[in-house]
Design an enzyme around this catalytic site. Structure first.
Site: not given
Ligand code: PGA
Length: 248
Positions: A9, A11, A94, A96, A166, A172, A211
């Site tokens: 992803n 982003k 997601h 976010e 998640e 993140g 992460s």
């Molecule tokens: P990350 O993000 O691996 O940077 O923690 C995962 C995600 O948001 O799908």
């Protein structure tokens, strides 16, 4: 054994040049018989990604999809449009999107439904915040997020879907759920699906996200109910992303 799936992803990162070089570097590290690897790229790079990945093992997805089929919905991109660019997957819900853009459980369910209607595979993202975990609400949050979709589309739609667990506190942040913490929730999700349909639950790919890095991927992916990962930050480096893929 369920087939594994590792999805990047990106982003809102990169540029046209970065998107191209990332696709090319990932493809260069794959062999013709590799399967179960995809990247979810920003909408504007879908055309490039579709062209670069055609005939390769790397699949392409979008990071969201509209909750309506077509019409006066400024700024949205429909599932049918995504299909035109050979998209196989679309992330829905997601964290976010849920926290910054107000994607509610109802809108996530509608997005999921649109994806299914056009033959895309939705990757339904669910997970609790730190506060919810600390208040022992993890499973009730998962129930609410899952049930909103199941109630709208029915359990049969999950034949053609993927779930990504998640935990919001791990996205993140560099803080990964432990292998056991992640497995506990994955098992819970599978059991909840199994209450509706045992066969679908047995075949459903449930990815872990938050992460995931080359050095923690193996332990997570070795857990019985973790079928791969949704990778954010670490998917922006082709070599690291491929290492994670090889761990699955
Ligand atoms: P990350 O993000 O691996 O940077 O923690 C995962 C995600 O948001 O799908």
């Amino acid at each position: 054994m369920r087939p594994t799936l590792v999805v990047g992803n990106w982003k809102m990162n990169g540029s046209k040049a970065v998107a191209e070089s990332l696709c090319k570097s990932i493809i260069a590290g794959l062999s013709a018989d590799d399967t179960g690897i995809a990247v979810c790229v920003p909408y504007v790079y879908l055309a490039d990604a579709a062209a670069l990945t055609q005939g390769t093992p790397l699949a392409v997805g979008a990071q969201n999809v509209a909750d309506q089929a077509s019409g006066a919905y400024t700024g949205e991109v429909s599932a049918a449009m995504l299909k035109e660019f050979n998209c196989e997957f679309a992330l829905v819900g997601h964290s976010e999107r849920r926290s910054y853009y107000g994607d509610s459980n109802a809108s996530v369910a509608a997005r999921f439904e649109q994806a299914i209607a056009q033959g895309l595979t939705p990757i339904l993202c669910i997970g609790e915040t730190l506060e919810q975990r600390e208040q022992d609400q993890t499973f009730s949050v998962i129930d609410e997020q899952l049930d909103a979709v199941i109630d709208k589309v029915g359990i049969e739609a999950f034949k053609q879907a993927v779930i990504a667990y998640e935990p919001v506190w791990a996205i993140g942040t560099g803080k990964t759920a432990s292998d056991e913490q992640a497995q506990e929730v994955h098992k819970y999700i599978r059991e909840r699906i199994a209450q509706k349909n045992l066969e679908i639950a047995g075949r459903l790919q449930i990815l872990y996200g938050g992460s995931v890095k080359p050095d923690n991927a193996k332990g997570l992916f070795a857990m019985p109910d973790i079928d791969g990962g949704l990778i954010g930050g670490a998917s922006l480096d082709a070599e690291g992303f491929l290492k994670i893929y090889r761990a699955a």
